[in-house]
Design a protein around this motif. Structure first.
Motif, PDB file in Angstrom:
ATOM      1  N   THR A  47     -39.437   0.853  -4.432  1.00 47.99           N
ATOM      2  CA  THR A  47     -38.562   1.484  -3.438  1.00 47.99           C
ATOM      3  C   THR A  47     -39.045   3.215  -3.746  1.00 47.99           C
ATOM      4  N   ARG A  49     -32.634  -2.609   1.392  1.00 44.31           N
ATOM      5  CA  ARG A  49     -33.969  -3.465   0.980  1.00 44.31           C
ATOM      6  C   ARG A  49     -33.552  -3.933  -0.336  1.00 44.31           C
ATOM      7  N   THR A  83     -31.231   2.927   3.690  1.00 44.50           N
ATOM      8  CA  THR A  83     -32.456   1.874   3.982  1.00 44.50           C
ATOM      9  C   THR A  83     -32.931   1.378   2.712  1.00 44.50           C
TER      10      THR A  83
END
Length: 132
Positions: free
Chosen positions: A124, A56, A52
């Motif tokens: 992140t 992103r 993920t």
């Protein structure tokens, strides 16, 4: 007088324990299976989180590139219309049309998208090295 022992073959271990040892082995095997499944689930969750994060980051990079290209193309268009106007090939209406406020929000949106994407990258959850 001699003393006799009522339990001549006593070893301290029961020979017949009703299957309690077998049950303990099965219980330990079940506990191991549960622990292995929990570990596997944790590893799969970690891999999913990394995937993920990579998606992103890739998406943010693409948005930054697209916003940068859009801003560069808009500037080139605006400069080309200005040069064409100075050379006499375009009228004032064309020059004003190139710089009307309806285009400026798109340009600002491209810049703000690039800034927002650049701000998202360090936020992140995990630091991931991505080859460029």
């Amino acid at each position: 007088m001699s003393v006799t022992n009522s339990r001549p073959w006593s070893f301290g271990l029961p020979l017949f324990n009703g299957g309690s040892r077998r049950a303990a082995v099965r219980s330990a095997a079940s506990t191991y299976d549960v622990s292995a499944a929990a570990y596997q689930s944790g590893v799969l969750d970690a891999v999913a989180e990394v995937e993920t994060a990579l998606v992103r980051i890739d998406s943010a990079r693409r948005r930054i590139c697209n916003a940068t290209v859009a801003a560069r193309n808009y500037r080139a268009y605006f400069n080309a219309v200005g040069a064409n106007w100075q050379a006499g090939g375009a009228n004032l209406r064309d020059r004003k049309y190139a710089g009307v406020p309806r285009n400026r929000p798109k340009f600002r949106s491209a810049r703000s998208t690039a800034a927002r994407c650049a701000a998202e990258l360090p936020s992140t959850k995990h630091a991931v090295a991505v080859g460029t």
